[in-house]
Design an enzyme around this catalytic site. Structure first.
Site, PDB file in Angstrom:
ATOM      1  N   LYS A  41       0.872  -1.173   0.000  1.00 18.05           N
ATOM      2  CA  LYS A  41       0.000   0.000   0.000  1.00 18.05           C
ATOM      3  C   LYS A  41       0.908   1.220   0.000  1.00 18.05           C
ATOM      4  CE  LYS A  41      -3.163  -1.834   3.491  1.00 18.05           C
ATOM      5  NZ  LYS A  41      -3.673  -1.495   4.827  1.00 18.05           N
ATOM      6  N   ARG A  90     -13.691  -4.920  14.690  1.00 21.67           N
ATOM      7  CA  ARG A  90     -14.734  -3.901  14.720  1.00 21.67           C
ATOM      8  C   ARG A  90     -16.089  -4.451  14.337  1.00 21.67           C
ATOM      9  NH1 ARG A  90     -10.980  -0.145  11.165  1.00 21.67           N
ATOM     10  NH2 ARG A  90     -10.391  -2.258  10.624  1.00 21.67           N
TER      11      ARG A  90
END
Ligand code: ADP
Length: 159
Positions: A41, A90
């Site tokens: 990335k 999450r």
């Protein structure tokens, strides 16, 4: 000495990450926050700055260390004498990837357990990616990230 590694990109650190660090600190004698280079990335902040922002935020908190992570996570864990890898969970959407990583890491190194910690509800929708997106569109990110990060993003955007 029960030591855990909390790995991630931390690009940049958010209040969700800090929540996970606090929870991990209660369970372990030492938590090493391991910041991945992440060559694949293209990061928003270079590694050095991600390390700096974390260190500035965590300050001299006892029993937490911030280190760069290059190479295999489980190798780093063994090197550091860590017994666990901590990851934040999450939502169900995190689960599939995390499950795969945890099982692969176990395959590579069976002595290291992965444990998942759930953040406070208000952080479950928070990610570094969404913070960068809100900032890019001119929104207020002050309640999502520490003050150092708000300033660093603002400086970065002026360039
Ligand atoms: P990665 O690139 O490895 O996903 P991140 O820096 O985005 O790295 O996240 C590192 C870890 O922190 C991951 O386990 C991720 O699920 C967790 N995490 C990120 N944001 C939050 C949050 N708001 N609440 C809880 N955990 C989180």
């Amino acid at each position: 000495m029960r030591r855990a590694i909390y790995p991630g990109s931390f690009d940049p650190v958010t209040n969700g990450h800090l929540d996970v660090i606090e929870r991990a600190r209660k369970l372990f004698d030492e938590v090493i926050v391991a910041v991945a280079h992440n060559d694949q990335k293209q990061p928003f902040f270079p590694l050095e700055q991600r390390l700096e922002l974390l260190r500035a935020t965590i300050g001299g908190a006892d029993h937490v260390r911030v280190e760069p992570l290059d190479g295999l996570l489980v190798e780093f864990a063994v090197q550091q004498n860590a017994i666990a890898v901590v990851r934040g969970l999450r939502a169900v959407s995190d689960f599939e990837f995390e499950f795969q990583m945890a099982l692969m890491n176990r395959k590579l190194e069976s002595s290291v357990e992965t444990i998942f910690l759930m953040p406070k509800e208000e952080y479950t929708y928070l990610s570094s990616r969404i913070v960068k997106e809100i900032a890019r569109l001119g929104g207020d990110i002050a309640s999502f990230v520490p003050p150092h990060v708000v300033e660093a993003i603002a400086r970065r955007q002026k360039r």
